[in-house]
Write an enzyme that holds these catalytic residues in place. Structure first.
Site, PDB file in Angstrom:
ATOM      1  CG  HIS A 187      -1.852   1.167   1.264  1.00  8.74           C
ATOM      2  ND1 HIS A 187      -3.180   1.058   0.905  1.00  8.74           N
ATOM      3  CD2 HIS A 187      -1.666   2.470   1.569  1.00  8.74           C
ATOM      4  CE1 HIS A 187      -3.759   2.248   1.000  1.00  8.74           C
ATOM      5  NE2 HIS A 187      -2.859   3.123   1.403  1.00  8.74           N
ATOM      6  CB  CYS A 188       2.167   3.239  -2.664  1.00 11.46           C
ATOM      7  SG  CYS A 188       3.408   4.516  -2.920  1.00 11.46           S
ATOM      8  N   PRO A 189       1.566   4.992   0.358  1.00 13.51           N
ATOM      9  CG  PRO A 189       2.833   5.681   2.189  1.00 13.51           C
ATOM     10  CD  PRO A 189       2.640   4.555   1.240  1.00 13.51           C
ATOM     11  N   GLY A 192      -1.469   7.000  -2.578  1.00 18.51           N
ATOM     12  CA  GLY A 192      -2.778   6.939  -1.937  1.00 18.51           C
ATOM     13  C   GLY A 192      -3.612   5.750  -2.351  1.00 18.51           C
TER      14      GLY A 192
END
Lengths: 362, 168
Positions: A187-189, A192
């Site tokens: 999950h790539c912040p 998003g």
């Protein structure tokens, strides 16, 4: 086989309008609802379900802001000087790279990463039945796992308690988005969203183009400063110390993953690195050829979205389910509460699943 | 209780209204054909014949349906010149080409939907069965619904198929 005991179902007779059997009074109240409006995961939808984003969209505005501001400053201050002293190609190349970066970023952020829809109650009950009846052998594997053979290698499939199904291979449940995602990478912040099967290629083109853009901008900036002052460090040393090295590090890591047909998740967990004693555990998904691995991951066929965001909910399920989803104050996903509250119903045979969905809400 | 069936059987896009279905036949059971991962993560379904269908349909017909579906999915996911070309063209246009072009996978999915509808009309519906397109179930299972003729079940019309089937 028995003959003539079954009345033929005419599929065409079933294609009457969905609202025709309803009360005319109800027809006016209910508008057809799209499936995204009742989606159980922690996602946000835009443009009537066309675009999807994680609810925890992290620092996506910051990412966009940094890219736009940096590029804007480059076009405003460096390009005029360099066009005059070098070539007009510089802003053109910069412009193309900038557009590519923004397009890839938006594509990564707003594409369904490969979310698996949750199992229907029938399917979940069928799986429960199989788990209950399969415990008669002498060796009992840990509960809620299933072992299968992929290319002559044993792979364990885990049961997902939220989605009520055995996760397919390489699928992982993202706790931030509360969805099972196929070929889950991470999950790539920064974007998003989760990075998974359907948007990995966009993510990769984002980091590759970002690396080029940052290196290009930094190179131009150094050239600008050098030309102005005829002093300063050599260009190679400057790039080594530049902020461009961060996207370059990320690019190198993901290039390694692509070439070995691995996901970040598998790499971090060491799933195929042979750490498990004497067991042979190579990656069963690799094509054993770097070029083939790259081609398959980046240029393979584009899989479809499985969650049918813009499909319509059936009319008699739409309002009750949506109203209940919104009225439940507690958990983000009320379905979890349903299953937690009604454990005895998990063991009922398949023929009684209708009770599970509706009784538990009362 | 009867209204609950609509929750589970709405998948094929043309089967919106199940009121007529309930009048003529009632859902007795559902069989789920699981995925076959022995060759990797490509979409393939097991061709093992479920015991619940033994009395309803011939093995050869069932196997042919599943094998044809597997072939369709293999065609959709085939990695070769055409898919690379599509991928490279898409990359070169910053993936904007997908806004105006249908992917090969989507084209094959349409063929699959048509095939399943055809199979339902010609083979499965006459035997009181209904196949659900796997795309409606996240490509995890092929769901086959088994219907019993309510007239021959001997149960009262107000009761669910549960009591109808258990009364047999």
């Amino acid at each position: 086989m028995k003959n003539c005991e079954y009345q033929q179902i005419d599929p065409r007779a079933l294609s009457a309008s969905p609202l025709s059997a309803q009360n005319p009074a109800e027809k006016k109240v209910q508008r057809p609802r799209r499936k995204w409006e009742a989606f159980p995961g922690k996602n946000r939808f835009f443009c009537d379900g066309r675009l999807i984003l994680a609810r925890q969209n992290g620092v996506l505005p910051l990412t966009l802001g940094l890219i736009v501001v940096t590029s804007g400053l480059f076009f405003a201050f460096d390009c005029p000087f360099l066009v005059e002293h070098l070539t007009v190609c510089i802003p053109m190349i910069g412009g193309v790279l900038f557009l590519f970066v923004v397009a890839s970023l938006l594509r990564t952020s707003f594409t369904d990463p490969g979310i698996l829809p949750r199992a229907t109650a029938d399917e979940a009950a069928d799986i429960e039945r199989q788990i209950d009846t399969s415990g008669s052998s002498t060796y009992r594997p840990p509960p809620r796992t299933k072992e299968i053979l992929i290319n002559q290698q044993v792979v364990k499939l885990k049961y997902c308690f939220t989605c009520k199904m055995f996760r397919p291979p390489r699928t992982s449940h993202c706790s931030l988005c509360d969805n099972c995602v196929e070929r889950f990478d991470h999950h790539c912040p920064w974007v998003g969203n989760c990075v998974g099967k359907r948007n990995y290629r966009y993510f990769y083109s984002f980091i590759i183009s970002l690396s080029f853009l940052t290196s290009f901008i930094f190179g131009c900036v150094i050239t600008h400063i050098t030309l102005r002052s005829q002093a300063g460090k050599g260009i190679v040393q400057a790039i080594q110390e530049s902020p461009a090295r961060y996207p370059l590090y990320s690019l190198c890591f993901h290039t390694y993953l692509v070439a070995s047909n691995l996901t970040t998740n598998e790499d971090i967990k060491g799933s195929w690195s042979g750490k498990r004693g004497a067991e042979e555990s190579g990656n069963p998904y690799t094509y054993s050829n770097i070029i083939t691995n790259c081609c398959v991951t980046l240029c393979g066929p584009m899989p479809p979205s499985l969650i049918d965001r813009r499909g319509f909910l059936p009319p008699d399920e739409a309002i009750p389910a949506a109203a209940r989803l919104r009225s439940l104050p507690g958990p983000e996903c009320p379905h979890v509460a349903v299953w937690l509250l009604a454990p005895p119903t998990l063991c009922v045979p398949l023929r009684q699943p209708p009770d599970l969905q509706f009784q538990s809400f009362d | 209780m009867l209204c609950c069936f609509t929750v589970f059987i709405f998948c094929p896009t043309q089967f919106h209204n199940l009121q007529e279905l309930r009048h003529s036949a009632s859902l007795a059971n559902k069989v789920f054909i699981q995925r076959d991962y022995s060759e990797g993560t490509t979409c393939r379904f097991q061709t093992k014949f479920p015991s619940e269908l033994e009395s309803r349909i011939e093995l050869t017909l069932f196997e042919e349906t599943v094998k044809t579906l597997n072939n369709f999915y293999a065609e959709a996911e085939k990695i070769g010149g055409q898919s690379y070309l599509e991928g490279c063209l898409a990359c070169a246009t910053a993936y904007l080409i997908f806004l105006c072009m249908e992917t090969r996978y989507e084209k094959v999915l349409k063929k699959i939907a048509k095939y399943i509808q055809e199979q339902n009309e010609k083979i499965y519906a006459p035997r009181g069965l209904l196949i659900t397109d796997p795309i409606e179930r996240g490509m995890r299972v092929i769901e086959i619904s088994i219907y019993e003729d309510r007239g021959s079940s001997g149960s009262s019309s107000g009761s669910s198929s549960v009591s109808g089937s258990t009364a047999r």
